[in-house]
Design a protein around this motif. Structure first.
Motif, PDB file in Angstrom:
ATOM      1  N   SER A   2       7.205  -7.781   6.719  1.00  0.00           N
ATOM      2  CA  SER A   2       8.027  -6.567   6.660  1.00  0.00           C
ATOM      3  C   SER A   2       7.267  -5.262   7.302  1.00  0.00           C
ATOM      4  CB  SER A   2       8.486  -6.458   5.588  1.00  0.00           C
ATOM      5  OG  SER A   2       7.513  -6.023   4.682  1.00  0.00           O
ATOM      6  N   GLU A   3       8.163  -4.290   7.813  1.00  0.00           N
ATOM      7  CA  GLU A   3       7.658  -3.003   8.292  1.00  0.00           C
ATOM      8  C   GLU A   3       7.319  -2.084   7.238  1.00  0.00           C
ATOM      9  OE1 GLU A   3       6.595  -0.463  11.259  1.00  0.00           O
ATOM     10  OE2 GLU A   3       7.320  -2.546  11.608  1.00  0.00           O
ATOM     11  N   LEU A   4       6.368  -1.370   7.331  1.00  0.00           N
ATOM     12  CA  LEU A   4       5.980  -0.396   6.235  1.00  0.00           C
ATOM     13  C   LEU A   4       6.884   0.712   6.200  1.00  0.00           C
ATOM     14  CD1 LEU A   4       2.096   0.067   6.885  1.00  0.00           C
ATOM     15  CD2 LEU A   4       3.212  -0.938   4.941  1.00  0.00           C
ATOM     16  N   SER A   5       7.223   1.280   5.003  1.00  0.00           N
ATOM     17  CA  SER A   5       8.393   2.388   5.004  1.00  0.00           C
ATOM     18  C   SER A   5       7.486   3.411   3.855  1.00  0.00           C
ATOM     19  CB  SER A   5       9.330   1.769   4.316  1.00  0.00           C
ATOM     20  OG  SER A   5       9.376   1.225   2.973  1.00  0.00           O
ATOM     21  N   TRP A  53       4.148   9.011   8.381  1.00  0.00           N
ATOM     22  CA  TRP A  53       4.451   7.732   9.199  1.00  0.00           C
ATOM     23  C   TRP A  53       5.912   7.631   9.389  1.00  0.00           C
ATOM     24  CZ3 TRP A  53       1.431   3.471  10.786  1.00  0.00           C
ATOM     25  CH2 TRP A  53       2.221   2.312  10.950  1.00  0.00           C
ATOM     26  N   GLU A  54       6.626   8.016   8.172  1.00  0.00           N
ATOM     27  CA  GLU A  54       7.958   7.638   8.217  1.00  0.00           C
ATOM     28  C   GLU A  54       8.895   8.590   9.234  1.00  0.00           C
ATOM     29  OE1 GLU A  54      11.540   5.811   7.128  1.00  0.00           O
ATOM     30  OE2 GLU A  54       9.480   5.501   6.459  1.00  0.00           O
TER      31      GLU A  54
END
Length: 102
Positions: A2-5, A53-54
């Motif tokens: 999964s992608e980091l959120s 990041w988001e």
């Protein structure tokens, strides 16, 4: 994988902050208390970098660099005070240092 959120960063930040807060509230050694405060500041850095990041912006990373610089200055001043108190009282126990106020 999964992608980091932002949720991942905030969960890590909350865990680090809680560990630091518990350390500040339960420990009696001044050096350990300073390390826990540094851990809390690093938790703030993780959340700032997570939001950067988001949002795909560098603002959070710039603020994190400022927090790191302020934390370094705080560590130098705090450790200097601890060294001076240790030379004077031969202890780093917070309960014995409270007697200096009286």
């Amino acid at each position: 994988m999964s992608e980091l959120s932002a949720t991942h960063f905030l969960l890590l930040s909350a865990a680090l902050f809680i560990i630091g807060m518990v350390g500040v509230l339960t420990r009696r050694n001044v050096l350990v208390i300073f390390m826990c405060i540094e851990l809390m500041l690093n938790a703030v850095n993780v959340s700032l970098i997570g939001f950067a990041w988001e949002l795909h912006q560098l603002t959070g990373q710039v603020f994190a660099l400022f927090v790191i610089a302020i934390a370094a200055a705080e560590a130098v001043v705090g450790l200097g005070i601890v060294m001076a108190l240790t030379r004077r009282t031969d202890t780093v126990d917070i309960d014995e240092l409270r007697q200096l106020r009286e």
